[in-house]
Design a protein around this motif. Sequence first.
Motif, PDB file in Angstrom:
ATOM      1  N   ARG A  20       0.693  -1.131   0.058  1.00 45.81           N
ATOM      2  CA  ARG A  20      -0.104   0.232   0.001  1.00 45.81           C
ATOM      3  C   ARG A  20       0.596   1.238   0.041  1.00 45.81           C
ATOM      4  NH1 ARG A  20      -5.345   0.273   0.986  1.00 45.81           N
ATOM      5  NH2 ARG A  20      -5.651  -1.662   1.865  1.00 45.81           N
ATOM      6  N   ASP A  21       1.810   1.183   0.916  1.00 45.90           N
ATOM      7  CA  ASP A  21       2.740   2.310   0.993  1.00 45.90           C
ATOM      8  C   ASP A  21       3.690   2.348  -0.258  1.00 45.90           C
ATOM      9  OD1 ASP A  21       3.884   4.483   2.334  1.00 45.90           O
ATOM     10  OD2 ASP A  21       5.610   3.347   2.336  1.00 45.90           O
ATOM     11  N   GLN A  22       3.891   1.291  -1.033  1.00 46.78           N
ATOM     12  CA  GLN A  22       4.979   1.472  -2.310  1.00 46.78           C
ATOM     13  C   GLN A  22       4.099   2.038  -3.422  1.00 46.78           C
ATOM     14  OE1 GLN A  22       5.887  -2.798  -2.310  1.00 46.78           O
ATOM     15  NE2 GLN A  22       7.916  -2.072  -1.395  1.00 46.78           N
ATOM     16  N   THR A  23       2.903   1.637  -3.391  1.00 48.41           N
ATOM     17  CA  THR A  23       1.689   2.147  -4.354  1.00 48.41           C
ATOM     18  C   THR A  23       1.594   3.743  -4.129  1.00 48.41           C
ATOM     19  OG1 THR A  23       0.439   0.078  -4.481  1.00 48.41           O
ATOM     20  CG2 THR A  23      -0.443   1.919  -5.342  1.00 48.41           C
ATOM     21  N   ARG A  24       1.313   4.284  -3.123  1.00 48.29           N
ATOM     22  CA  ARG A  24       1.348   5.574  -2.535  1.00 48.29           C
ATOM     23  C   ARG A  24       2.507   6.175  -2.986  1.00 48.29           C
ATOM     24  NH1 ARG A  24       3.466   8.889   0.502  1.00 48.29           N
ATOM     25  NH2 ARG A  24       4.547   7.126   1.810  1.00 48.29           N
ATOM     26  N   ARG A  25       3.676   5.604  -2.802  1.00 44.04           N
ATOM     27  CA  ARG A  25       4.815   6.526  -3.176  1.00 44.04           C
ATOM     28  C   ARG A  25       5.084   6.435  -4.784  1.00 44.04           C
ATOM     29  NH1 ARG A  25       9.465   3.702  -1.275  1.00 44.04           N
ATOM     30  NH2 ARG A  25       8.400   1.956  -0.212  1.00 44.04           N
ATOM     31  N   TYR A  26       4.505   5.338  -5.384  1.00 45.98           N
ATOM     32  CA  TYR A  26       4.578   5.600  -6.805  1.00 45.98           C
ATOM     33  C   TYR A  26       3.733   6.492  -7.291  1.00 45.98           C
ATOM     34  CZ  TYR A  26       3.575   3.886 -11.591  1.00 45.98           C
ATOM     35  OH  TYR A  26       3.287   4.062 -12.908  1.00 45.98           O
ATOM     36  N   ALA A  28       2.700   8.970  -5.936  1.00 46.35           N
ATOM     37  CA  ALA A  28       3.237  10.264  -5.753  1.00 46.35           C
ATOM     38  C   ALA A  28       4.404  10.818  -6.273  1.00 46.35           C
ATOM     39  CB  ALA A  28       3.356  10.585  -4.131  1.00 46.35           C
ATOM     40  N   GLY A  29       4.771   9.975  -7.082  1.00 45.20           N
ATOM     41  CA  GLY A  29       6.076  10.333  -8.029  1.00 45.20           C
ATOM     42  C   GLY A  29       7.498   9.988  -7.104  1.00 45.20           C
ATOM     43  N   GLU A  30       7.452   9.428  -6.111  1.00 44.24           N
ATOM     44  CA  GLU A  30       8.619   9.229  -5.356  1.00 44.24           C
ATOM     45  C   GLU A  30       9.304   7.872  -5.574  1.00 44.24           C
ATOM     46  OE1 GLU A  30       7.444   9.172  -0.992  1.00 44.24           O
ATOM     47  OE2 GLU A  30       6.112  10.869  -1.439  1.00 44.24           O
ATOM     48  N   LEU A  31       8.365   7.042  -6.590  1.00 44.41           N
ATOM     49  CA  LEU A  31       9.145   5.994  -7.202  1.00 44.41           C
ATOM     50  C   LEU A  31       9.157   6.049  -8.401  1.00 44.41           C
ATOM     51  CD1 LEU A  31       7.634   2.950  -4.888  1.00 44.41           C
ATOM     52  CD2 LEU A  31      10.222   3.460  -5.124  1.00 44.41           C
ATOM     53  N   SER A  32      10.196   5.593  -9.105  1.00 44.21           N
ATOM     54  CA  SER A  32      10.210   5.868 -10.557  1.00 44.21           C
ATOM     55  C   SER A  32       9.473   4.584 -11.205  1.00 44.21           C
ATOM     56  CB  SER A  32      11.461   5.754 -11.236  1.00 44.21           C
ATOM     57  OG  SER A  32      12.155   4.605 -11.125  1.00 44.21           O
ATOM     58  N   PRO A  97      -8.052  -1.799 -11.568  1.00 48.16           N
ATOM     59  CA  PRO A  97      -7.194  -0.439 -11.547  1.00 48.16           C
ATOM     60  C   PRO A  97      -6.017  -0.416 -10.596  1.00 48.16           C
ATOM     61  CG  PRO A  97      -9.447  -0.001 -11.217  1.00 48.16           C
ATOM     62  CD  PRO A  97      -9.393  -1.452 -11.098  1.00 48.16           C
ATOM     63  N   LEU A  98      -4.871   0.095 -10.725  1.00 50.43           N
ATOM     64  CA  LEU A  98      -3.699  -0.065 -10.106  1.00 50.43           C
ATOM     65  C   LEU A  98      -3.831   0.429  -8.580  1.00 50.43           C
ATOM     66  CD1 LEU A  98      -0.279   0.677 -11.494  1.00 50.43           C
ATOM     67  CD2 LEU A  98      -0.820   2.237  -9.306  1.00 50.43           C
ATOM     68  N   GLU A  99      -4.666   1.321  -8.489  1.00 48.65           N
ATOM     69  CA  GLU A  99      -4.754   2.028  -7.003  1.00 48.65           C
ATOM     70  C   GLU A  99      -5.710   1.275  -6.400  1.00 48.65           C
ATOM     71  OE1 GLU A  99      -6.897   4.058  -9.875  1.00 48.65           O
ATOM     72  OE2 GLU A  99      -4.793   3.788 -10.634  1.00 48.65           O
ATOM     73  N   THR A 100      -6.270   0.125  -6.975  1.00 51.09           N
ATOM     74  CA  THR A 100      -7.255  -0.817  -6.071  1.00 51.09           C
ATOM     75  C   THR A 100      -6.425  -2.021  -5.367  1.00 51.09           C
ATOM     76  OG1 THR A 100      -8.406  -1.748  -7.820  1.00 51.09           O
ATOM     77  CG2 THR A 100      -9.117   0.052  -7.397  1.00 51.09           C
ATOM     78  N   VAL A 101      -5.362  -2.183  -5.940  1.00 48.14           N
ATOM     79  CA  VAL A 101      -4.679  -3.376  -5.745  1.00 48.14           C
ATOM     80  C   VAL A 101      -4.385  -3.569  -4.325  1.00 48.14           C
ATOM     81  CG1 VAL A 101      -2.512  -4.708  -6.293  1.00 48.14           C
ATOM     82  CG2 VAL A 101      -3.830  -3.721  -8.279  1.00 48.14           C
ATOM     83  N   PRO A 102      -3.968  -2.465  -3.816  1.00 49.35           N
ATOM     84  CA  PRO A 102      -3.790  -2.778  -2.144  1.00 49.35           C
ATOM     85  C   PRO A 102      -5.193  -3.279  -1.487  1.00 49.35           C
ATOM     86  CG  PRO A 102      -2.598  -0.862  -2.912  1.00 49.35           C
ATOM     87  CD  PRO A 102      -3.529  -0.992  -4.136  1.00 49.35           C
ATOM     88  N   ASP A 103      -6.133  -2.861  -2.122  1.00 48.90           N
ATOM     89  CA  ASP A 103      -7.359  -3.052  -1.124  1.00 48.90           C
ATOM     90  C   ASP A 103      -7.611  -4.812  -1.761  1.00 48.90           C
ATOM     91  OD1 ASP A 103      -7.772  -0.542  -0.393  1.00 48.90           O
ATOM     92  OD2 ASP A 103      -9.117   0.083  -1.980  1.00 48.90           O
ATOM     93  N   ILE A 104      -7.514  -4.979  -2.863  1.00 49.62           N
ATOM     94  CA  ILE A 104      -7.685  -6.390  -3.360  1.00 49.62           C
ATOM     95  C   ILE A 104      -6.638  -7.247  -2.434  1.00 49.62           C
ATOM     96  CG2 ILE A 104      -7.482  -8.029  -5.360  1.00 49.62           C
ATOM     97  CD1 ILE A 104      -7.950  -5.646  -7.135  1.00 49.62           C
ATOM     98  N   LEU A 105      -5.637  -6.870  -2.450  1.00 51.01           N
ATOM     99  CA  LEU A 105      -4.383  -7.600  -1.563  1.00 51.01           C
ATOM    100  C   LEU A 105      -5.165  -7.794  -0.036  1.00 51.01           C
ATOM    101  CD1 LEU A 105      -1.236  -6.537  -3.061  1.00 51.01           C
ATOM    102  CD2 LEU A 105      -2.618  -8.567  -3.625  1.00 51.01           C
ATOM    103  N   ALA A 106      -5.694  -6.722   0.380  1.00 49.93           N
ATOM    104  CA  ALA A 106      -6.112  -6.711   1.626  1.00 49.93           C
ATOM    105  C   ALA A 106      -7.147  -7.850   1.951  1.00 49.93           C
ATOM    106  CB  ALA A 106      -6.497  -5.506   2.087  1.00 49.93           C
TER     107      ALA A 106
END
Lengths: 549, 162
Positions: A20-26, A28-32, A97-106
Amino acid sequence: MYQYDQYDQQLVDQRVAQYRDQTRRYLAGELSEDEFRPLRLQNGLYIQRHAPMLRVSIPYGLLSSAQLRVLAHIARTYDKGYGHFTTRQNIQYNWPPLETVPDILADLATVEMHAIQTSGNCIRNVTSDQFAGIAEDEVEDPRPYCELIRQWATLHPEFAYLPRKFKIAVTGSERDRAATQVHDIGLQLQRTADGELGFRVLVGGGLGRTPIIGEVVREFLPERELLGYLEAILRVYNLLGRRDNMYKARIKILVKAMGIDAFASAVEKEWQHTRQDPALQLEDADIAGFKKHFPAPAYRTDVDTAGADRLLAGNADFQRWYRRNTVSHQQPGYRAVVVSLKAKDRAPGDATDAQMEAVAELAERYSFGEARVTHQQNLVLADVAIDTLEALWHELDQHGLATPNVGTLSDMICCPGLDFCSLANAGSIDIAADINQRFDDLDYIYDLGELRVNLSGCMNGCGHHTVGHIGILGVDKKGEEFYQITLGGSSSNDATLGDRLGPAVSKDRVVDTMESIIHAYTDLREGEESFLETYRRVGMKPFKERAYA
Amino acid sequence: MPNLIRDRKLVDDDTWTHLDDEQPVPASGDVTVSWQRWQAEADTLRNRDGRLGVRLDGDVPVEELAGLTELPLIALHFPAFKDGRCYSHARLLRSRHGYAGEIRAIGDVLRDQLAYMERCGINAFEIREDRSADEALQAFDEFSVDYQGRSERPFPLRLRRS
Ligand code: SF4
C-alpha cells in the motif's frame, strides 16, 4: 488444507501494508516507473494491453470455499465479473485499476491468500498435481512438501532478484500431471526399495522461446534434504545465471551452457554446505507437522458403491459426463470431479463470479469445502461420494460447468493472447472459439480420444503450445496474425517438444488445417491408437501432406 | 543529510573513502579499493596508516570470500538494484565465513531492497544520493516475521513453532 497461524497471517498483513505504501509512493512520484516495476510484479501486478493484470497466487492449486468466494467478490467488485485460471494454478484478473490493488490484496489476506511472487524475477508459486492425496497411482502426497517449499521461497531474501523467473513443480504420482519436466525445477517423489522417501530432481526445463525438457540433476534426494538442495540450486543460479540478456537468463540456458554434469557438481559442492545449515535441515517431526495439515477428510463409510453403475444404465448425458469428467479415487465409493471451464462460449479457463460462488457452495455441499485448480485450466472437486454424483452433475450443469469434454480436443489450454496481453502477436481465445465451433459434435470429439490442443499468442508460450499434442502459436507476419502449428508435443511422463508442421498459416486457415490434421489421424490410426501414438508411429510427413494439400 | 545507514542508524561521521583505481593511495585514512586493485597491490595497501576495505561486485567468485575475512569492511556493489548476485555474497560472508566486520551495500541502493539486504547480512547502506536515507530507515520495520531466519533470529518460523 494448510491453515495459517498467527505468523503466516502477520506476514501477509504486513505485506499488504508494505505494498500500500509502495503504491502510494509511486502515485506520488517518489518511485520511478523502473523502481516500482519489480515491486508491483512481485505482488502480481502487470501492466497489460488495456489495463493492469493482477495474478493471485493459489498455492499448489488448493482453494477453500471461503477463498473462492473472495475470488468471486474480487471479480465482481474490482473487475468485470470474471477471472482466468492459469496453467500454473493461479487466477488472473484482467481489469483491476492499479490504485485498487492494495485493497484487493487486503481482501485476499482475510482468507489467507496473497499475490506474492506471482510474477517478477523470483521464485514463483509452487505447482502440483490436482489429484494430490487422492490419486490411485500416488507414491506420496506432494502437498506437505509444496507447503514447505512455499514457506521457504516466500520473501526469501537472497533470491528476490534472480536473473529471471523461477518455477518449481512437484508430483507425487507415477503419472506426471504437474508437467515437472518443463519447469525450472521439477520434483518427483520416489520411494526406494527399502522404503525411503525422496525426490528425483530435474532442472532446466521450460517452455517459452527456447523450450527445453528438464534433465535429472539428482536421481534421489532424501526428503529431509529438500530445502538445503533447493537452496544450493538457487544459489548457483543466482550467482552464475546470465543477466546481460533476458532471453538467455533462465536456468535452462545456464544448465545447457555448463552441461548437466558440471552444473550438477556445482550444486553438489554448494549442497555440502547448505545441508549443514540448521535453518534448512528438516527433522522427521517437521515433515510430520506439515503432513498434519493435509489429513484425509472424514469420508462416509456408508456410500453405496454400486450407485453410479445404476445411473450409468440410464441417463446418456450423465454417462458422458461421468466418463469424461470424473476420475477414480483412492477412497472406495468416491470420485474426483473435474469442473470443466471449457464451455463452448467462454474463453478457456475463465470463470464468472457467479460460477466461482457456485463452485464454492457445491464444494461445501459435496466435497468437504475444498476445490482445486488444474494445470489444464479446469477446477476439481476432489472428494465426491458416488451416490451424490448425479445431483452434483445437475447443479454443475445449471451453471454451465458440466461440459463433458475433459481431456478431449475442446479441453484446450489457452493463454489470454491478443485480447489482453501486451506481448501477444496474435489472438488465441478467438482461435479456440473457432475450433469449438467447427468441432461441435461431442461424439466425434470422443472418438478422437485423448487430444491436447494448446494455444499461445506468442512464443513466450504461456499456453504451453510446444507440449500440446497439437500446438498452435501466434506469430506476427508483417502485421498480420499467423499461426505456427506443431505436432507431437507432450508434457506428461513422455515429455516431448512438438515438431513444426511447416510454414505458419493465416488466421482463416487455422481451423481448416486442424481439420486436415484430424482427418489424417482418423485415416492413419490403427485400432485404439491415440493421436500422439499415431503421430509417433507415422511421423510428420503424412500430416504435412494433408495439411498443405 | 548523510546518506549512510549503519546498524539502522544514520551516520554523519563516516571515515571511509572509496578510491578509484586511478586515484593515488593516501598515506593515511580509511579507504576502500576495488577487488582488482586489492589483488594487484595487496602488499603495499597493507603497509599504510589507516584501515583498508575492499569493494566487490557480483563478478567476484564466492570462492574468494574466504580470503577477505580479516578486512574491517567489505563493500558490495549493486550496479543496478535488480542485480541480485551480491545478496549471495553477503549471506555467505556471514553464514559460511563467520565474517563479523561491516558489509556495506553501495551503488543502486534503495529503500525497497534494504530489508532483504539486511536479512542477508548487510549492515550498512549507502543510499543512492537522490534519495533520503532518513526515509529509507522505515524499511527495516515493515516485517516482523519471516520464514528464513536472519542473524539475530537464526531459526526459521517453521522450526520455532513446531
Ligand atoms: S503466450 Fe504470449 S500472448 Fe500468451 S499470455 Fe503469454 S506472453 Fe501473452
